[in-house]
Design a protein around this motif. Structure first.
Motif, PDB file in Angstrom:
ATOM      1  N   THR A   7      45.382  33.619  42.181  1.00  0.00           N
ATOM      2  CA  THR A   7      46.474  33.726  41.204  1.00  0.00           C
ATOM      3  C   THR A   7      46.648  35.165  40.738  1.00  0.00           C
ATOM      4  O   THR A   7      47.774  35.677  40.647  1.00  0.00           O
ATOM      5  CB  THR A   7      46.192  32.817  39.996  1.00  0.00           C
ATOM      6  OG1 THR A   7      46.092  31.459  40.437  1.00  0.00           O
ATOM      7  CG2 THR A   7      47.303  32.938  38.969  1.00  0.00           C
ATOM      8  N   ILE A   8      45.536  35.836  40.462  1.00  0.00           N
ATOM      9  CA  ILE A   8      45.606  37.218  39.983  1.00  0.00           C
ATOM     10  C   ILE A   8      46.131  38.133  41.080  1.00  0.00           C
ATOM     11  O   ILE A   8      46.974  39.009  40.834  1.00  0.00           O
ATOM     12  CB  ILE A   8      44.220  37.680  39.489  1.00  0.00           C
ATOM     13  CG1 ILE A   8      43.909  37.003  38.150  1.00  0.00           C
ATOM     14  CG2 ILE A   8      44.146  39.199  39.375  1.00  0.00           C
ATOM     15  CD1 ILE A   8      42.539  37.285  37.618  1.00  0.00           C
ATOM     16  N   TRP A   9      45.680  37.941  42.322  1.00  0.00           N
ATOM     17  CA  TRP A   9      46.155  38.775  43.420  1.00  0.00           C
ATOM     18  C   TRP A   9      47.666  38.648  43.592  1.00  0.00           C
ATOM     19  O   TRP A   9      48.370  39.631  43.783  1.00  0.00           O
ATOM     20  CB  TRP A   9      45.435  38.394  44.712  1.00  0.00           C
ATOM     21  CG  TRP A   9      45.944  39.112  45.920  1.00  0.00           C
ATOM     22  CD1 TRP A   9      46.756  38.609  46.904  1.00  0.00           C
ATOM     23  CD2 TRP A   9      45.703  40.477  46.280  1.00  0.00           C
ATOM     24  NE1 TRP A   9      47.018  39.563  47.846  1.00  0.00           N
ATOM     25  CE2 TRP A   9      46.386  40.724  47.495  1.00  0.00           C
ATOM     26  CE3 TRP A   9      44.981  41.512  45.700  1.00  0.00           C
ATOM     27  CZ2 TRP A   9      46.365  41.957  48.141  1.00  0.00           C
ATOM     28  CZ3 TRP A   9      44.952  42.748  46.332  1.00  0.00           C
ATOM     29  CH2 TRP A   9      45.630  42.960  47.533  1.00  0.00           C
ATOM     30  N   ASN A  10      48.162  37.420  43.485  1.00  0.00           N
ATOM     31  CA  ASN A  10      49.600  37.198  43.664  1.00  0.00           C
ATOM     32  C   ASN A  10      50.417  37.663  42.460  1.00  0.00           C
ATOM     33  O   ASN A  10      51.593  38.002  42.601  1.00  0.00           O
ATOM     34  CB  ASN A  10      49.872  35.714  43.918  1.00  0.00           C
ATOM     35  CG  ASN A  10      49.322  35.259  45.257  1.00  0.00           C
ATOM     36  OD1 ASN A  10      49.238  36.045  46.205  1.00  0.00           O
ATOM     37  ND2 ASN A  10      48.935  33.994  45.347  1.00  0.00           N
ATOM     38  N   SER A  11      49.789  37.695  41.278  1.00  0.00           N
ATOM     39  CA  SER A  11      50.538  38.065  40.069  1.00  0.00           C
ATOM     40  C   SER A  11      50.616  39.572  39.864  1.00  0.00           C
ATOM     41  O   SER A  11      51.536  40.058  39.201  1.00  0.00           O
ATOM     42  CB  SER A  11      49.895  37.417  38.837  1.00  0.00           C
ATOM     43  OG  SER A  11      48.575  37.924  38.640  1.00  0.00           O
ATOM     44  N   LEU A  12      49.652  40.318  40.424  1.00  0.00           N
ATOM     45  CA  LEU A  12      49.661  41.766  40.257  1.00  0.00           C
ATOM     46  C   LEU A  12      50.718  42.399  41.150  1.00  0.00           C
ATOM     47  O   LEU A  12      50.868  42.019  42.313  1.00  0.00           O
ATOM     48  CB  LEU A  12      48.293  42.358  40.598  1.00  0.00           C
ATOM     49  CG  LEU A  12      47.146  42.055  39.625  1.00  0.00           C
ATOM     50  CD1 LEU A  12      45.827  42.593  40.176  1.00  0.00           C
ATOM     51  CD2 LEU A  12      47.424  42.671  38.257  1.00  0.00           C
ATOM     52  N   ALA A  13      51.439  43.368  40.591  1.00  0.00           N
ATOM     53  CA  ALA A  13      52.423  44.094  41.390  1.00  0.00           C
ATOM     54  C   ALA A  13      51.706  44.888  42.478  1.00  0.00           C
ATOM     55  O   ALA A  13      50.547  45.283  42.326  1.00  0.00           O
ATOM     56  CB  ALA A  13      53.236  45.033  40.498  1.00  0.00           C
ATOM     57  N   SER A  14      52.392  45.125  43.571  1.00  0.00           N
ATOM     58  CA  SER A  14      51.763  45.808  44.711  1.00  0.00           C
ATOM     59  C   SER A  14      51.225  47.177  44.331  1.00  0.00           C
ATOM     60  O   SER A  14      50.210  47.625  44.856  1.00  0.00           O
ATOM     61  CB  SER A  14      52.770  45.934  45.859  1.00  0.00           C
ATOM     62  OG  SER A  14      53.925  46.659  45.437  1.00  0.00           O
ATOM     63  N   TRP A  15      51.897  47.861  43.387  1.00  0.00           N
ATOM     64  CA  TRP A  15      51.443  49.194  42.979  1.00  0.00           C
ATOM     65  C   TRP A  15      50.316  49.126  41.957  1.00  0.00           C
ATOM     66  O   TRP A  15      49.747  50.150  41.590  1.00  0.00           O
ATOM     67  CB  TRP A  15      52.626  49.969  42.386  1.00  0.00           C
ATOM     68  CG  TRP A  15      53.369  49.217  41.312  1.00  0.00           C
ATOM     69  CD1 TRP A  15      54.488  48.453  41.468  1.00  0.00           C
ATOM     70  CD2 TRP A  15      53.026  49.138  39.927  1.00  0.00           C
ATOM     71  NE1 TRP A  15      54.880  47.898  40.269  1.00  0.00           N
ATOM     72  CE2 TRP A  15      53.993  48.309  39.301  1.00  0.00           C
ATOM     73  CE3 TRP A  15      52.007  49.681  39.154  1.00  0.00           C
ATOM     74  CZ2 TRP A  15      53.954  48.008  37.940  1.00  0.00           C
ATOM     75  CZ3 TRP A  15      51.969  49.385  37.793  1.00  0.00           C
ATOM     76  CH2 TRP A  15      52.938  48.565  37.206  1.00  0.00           C
ATOM     77  N   ASN A  16      49.991  47.921  41.507  1.00  0.00           N
ATOM     78  CA  ASN A  16      48.973  47.766  40.463  1.00  0.00           C
ATOM     79  C   ASN A  16      47.790  46.931  40.942  1.00  0.00           C
ATOM     80  O   ASN A  16      47.127  46.257  40.155  1.00  0.00           O
ATOM     81  CB  ASN A  16      49.604  47.119  39.224  1.00  0.00           C
ATOM     82  CG  ASN A  16      48.709  47.230  38.001  1.00  0.00           C
ATOM     83  OD1 ASN A  16      48.006  48.222  37.829  1.00  0.00           O
ATOM     84  ND2 ASN A  16      48.723  46.215  37.154  1.00  0.00           N
ATOM     85  N   ARG A  17      47.541  46.983  42.258  1.00  0.00           N
ATOM     86  CA  ARG A  17      46.449  46.180  42.812  1.00  0.00           C
ATOM     87  C   ARG A  17      45.208  47.023  43.108  1.00  0.00           C
ATOM     88  O   ARG A  17      44.457  46.731  44.032  1.00  0.00           O
ATOM     89  CB  ARG A  17      46.911  45.493  44.095  1.00  0.00           C
ATOM     90  CG  ARG A  17      47.830  44.291  43.852  1.00  0.00           C
ATOM     91  CD  ARG A  17      48.351  43.718  45.157  1.00  0.00           C
ATOM     92  NE  ARG A  17      49.045  42.454  44.950  1.00  0.00           N
ATOM     93  CZ  ARG A  17      49.682  41.785  45.900  1.00  0.00           C
ATOM     94  NH1 ARG A  17      49.751  42.298  47.129  1.00  0.00           N
ATOM     95  NH2 ARG A  17      50.277  40.635  45.635  1.00  0.00           N
ATOM     96  N   ASP A  18      44.983  48.068  42.321  1.00  0.00           N
ATOM     97  CA  ASP A  18      43.784  48.877  42.510  1.00  0.00           C
ATOM     98  C   ASP A  18      42.564  48.087  42.028  1.00  0.00           C
ATOM     99  O   ASP A  18      42.700  47.133  41.246  1.00  0.00           O
ATOM    100  CB  ASP A  18      43.905  50.190  41.739  1.00  0.00           C
ATOM    101  CG  ASP A  18      44.103  49.960  40.251  1.00  0.00           C
ATOM    102  OD1 ASP A  18      43.117  49.992  39.509  1.00  0.00           O
ATOM    103  OD2 ASP A  18      45.259  49.709  39.840  1.00  0.00           O
ATOM    104  N   PRO A  19      41.359  48.426  42.497  1.00  0.00           N
ATOM    105  CA  PRO A  19      40.152  47.675  42.128  1.00  0.00           C
ATOM    106  C   PRO A  19      39.950  47.549  40.628  1.00  0.00           C
ATOM    107  O   PRO A  19      39.516  46.503  40.129  1.00  0.00           O
ATOM    108  CB  PRO A  19      39.033  48.479  42.785  1.00  0.00           C
ATOM    109  CG  PRO A  19      39.681  49.145  43.950  1.00  0.00           C
ATOM    110  CD  PRO A  19      41.068  49.466  43.501  1.00  0.00           C
TER     111      PRO A  19
END
Length: 549
Positions: free
Chosen positions: A182-194
């Motif tokens: 859910t978190i992976w899909n909810s984060l924007a592509s530019w905001n998926r840093d570790p």
């Protein structure tokens, strides 16, 4: 031509045409362990060519395997003439073969490693045995096995190269597969840093480095109180997170209330506790302790205690002290603290009008700030005690207010610039006062971080908090030495920041230089305030800010 042959280990030599000539000792030992675990057999034959002498061969490809076999032979695990299966190639293509073996290869995929390690672990293999079998480290095995916490959906995303290994590793802080996806899909592509992934997964947890956890004594104290800890296997320090936020808050509140009970006994109008610094309290009106003279008896006792302290400190510094010197030094310091506490006291009026804040400072340490008057109470006191402008007179009529004069912003800016230029030239022509001004500005930031006093100088001070970066900060001699340095100089500073500038003017220049160096080196250390443990004996109320107004 390619032929399979068997050659004695003692007849094999490193090929001078091999493009790879440097091997790490650690890597050779790991490979030897892997060969040992497989019954001293090689998974891949060596590639050799005929040597310069009859019966000898150069190893074209497999230099690391040759070095590992020699290490096993030197340890007596295999014979010096141990038979090694090889493939013979022509000398003309020796360099090309060596280059191809060392360059044209790909490391095993991390998820493939995880599945292989996991299969062995399910068979009951120990981590040390798995590491030896694959010629790797136990840390690598643990990190790969930690991927069991990650959702299979995300593992496939990594296989498909839709995320990096750093992103995948961030998910190991939680084992809730559904929430991970859910978190992976909810984060924007530019905001998926570790960092963003880890923060989203732990938003309902409190990290071990949090000042609240540090204040209550760390995760150990939290666990003793029955709290559950979630630890991230990819964190080599294994710091972890407190899962029960309510328990942490309760433990913090209990410790603050224990400190507040002692403060209430001093007779303040109010005492308030909070886990963070109260908003805007530094701008409130504040009472400071008043200087009191010591009796002749107390002054003599203080002088004697200070002399004893200096003597013991010198012996300890020189390494000539006995085993009990540290304990005696601590006792002497307590006597000095007790006597210094008699140098200042708050007036009855201050106790009647003001209160105290008990809270956690920026570093997670207990802060007790006394003498603050709340804004509403200041106005009430002014209405009752002052018969000034705008107040009702004895006849009931309000006195007229004095007319006020306002200036334009441009004029104020121009006058301020002229004042600044005047101050600059005065400081340039008075190096002694300039030094005091610099030390004054720095000490206001370091020794009095919660006061409302200001300096006419604009200095930028930065520091890094080192404690969270250390596994055992309490045992660091460097931090301990800085804390001791701050404590020692803290004994001399006046209690009120308004007294600091004039006090510094009275000090010799070498003392100001020492304070300047100490302020630079101990920015991460809160100096002891005399408003907490009464220090100093000065009642002057002129500050550099007042001088510049």
């Amino acid at each position: 031509m390619t032929d399979s042959i068997t050659v004695a280990l003692s007849k094999l030599d490193a090929d001078p045409m091999n493009v790879r000539r440097t091997y790490s000792a650690e890597g050779i030992e790991a490979l030897a362990a892997n060969i040992r675990a497989d019954g001293y057999r090689l998974l891949q034959n060596l590639v050799v060519r005929k040597g310069d002498k009859k019966g000898r061969y150069f190893v074209v490809a497999g230099g690391r395997r040759l070095a590992a076999l020699r290490l096993l032979a030197e340890a007596g695990e295999i014979a010096q003439d141990y038979p090694v299966e090889c493939k013979e190639r022509e000398v003309e293509i020796a360099t090309e073969i060596s280059l191809a073996e060392n360059v044209m290869r790909e490391e095993m995929h991390p998820v493939d490693q995880y599945e292989a390690f996991d299969a062995l672990a399910k068979q009951g293999k120990e981590i040390a045995d798995i590491a030896a079998r694959f010629g790797t480290t136990e840390t690598i095995v643990r990190k790969r096995l930690a991927l069991a916490r990650v959702s299979p959906i995300l593992l496939q995303q990594f296989r498909d190269e839709d995320m990096s290994f750093a992103q995948l590793s961030a998910f190991t802080v939680s084992d809730d597969h559904e929430r991970q996806v859910t978190i992976w899909n909810s984060l924007a592509s530019w905001n998926r840093d570790p960092h963003s992934i880890r923060r989203a997964l732990t938003e309902e947890m409190i990290p071990a480095a949090d000042k609240r956890v540090q204040f209550i004594g760390g995760l150990e104290a939290y666990e003793e109180a029955g709290g559950q800890v979630q630890r991230e296997l990819f964190d080599e320090r294994n710091a972890g997170y407190a899962m029960d936020v309510a328990l942490v808050e309760r433990l913090v509140a209990e410790k603050l209330e224990t400190a507040a009970a002692t403060v209430r006994a001093e007779g303040w109008k109010w005492v308030e506790c909070s886990a963070t610094a109260p908003a805007g309290y530094h701008a409130m009106k504040r009472h400071y302790p008043e200087a009191l003279p010591l009796s002749e008896e107390d002054q003599a006792a203080l002088d004697a205690a200070q002399a004893e302290y200096d003597e013991l400190a010198e012996l300890i510094e020189s390494g000539m002290a006995d085993d009990e010197a540290e304990a005696r030094l601590s006792d002497v310091e307590k006597r000095i603290d007790t006597l210094n506490a008699r140098l200042e006291a708050y007036s009855a009026e201050a106790l009647e009008q003001a209160g105290t804040f008990v809270f956690l400072d920026y570093y997670g340490r207990l802060a007790i700030e006394r003498g603050f008057v709340k804004p509403g109470e200041v106005e009430a006191a002014g209405d009752e005690n002052e018969d000034g402008e705008g107040s009702p007179s004895a006849s009931g009529a309000a006195k007229p207010k004095a007319p006020s004069i306002s200036h334009s912003a441009a004029l104020i800016e121009d006058l301020t610039a002229h004042k600044t230029a005047a101050l600059r030239i005065e400081l340039a022509n008075n190096p002694g006062v300039a030094l005091v001004a610099v030390v004054h500005a720095m000490l206001l930031r370091v020794a009095y971080p919660y006061n409302s006093e200001q300096s006419a100088l604009q200095l930028s001070l930065t520091h890094e908090r080192l404690d969270p970066s250390m596994k055992h900060a309490e045992s660091c001699k460097g931090l301990s030495a800085f804390n001791d340095l701050a404590e020692n100089y803290g004994h001399h500073l006046p209690g009120s920041p308004a007294d600091l500038f004039d006090w510094l003017l009275d000090q010799p220049q070498d003392m100001c230089c020492r304070f300047w160096l100490s302020a630079r080196r101990t920015l991460s250390t809160r100096w002891r305030r005399s408003s907490q443990t009464a220090r100093g004996a000065s009642s002057r109320q002129t500050s550099l800010a007042e001088r510049s107004r």
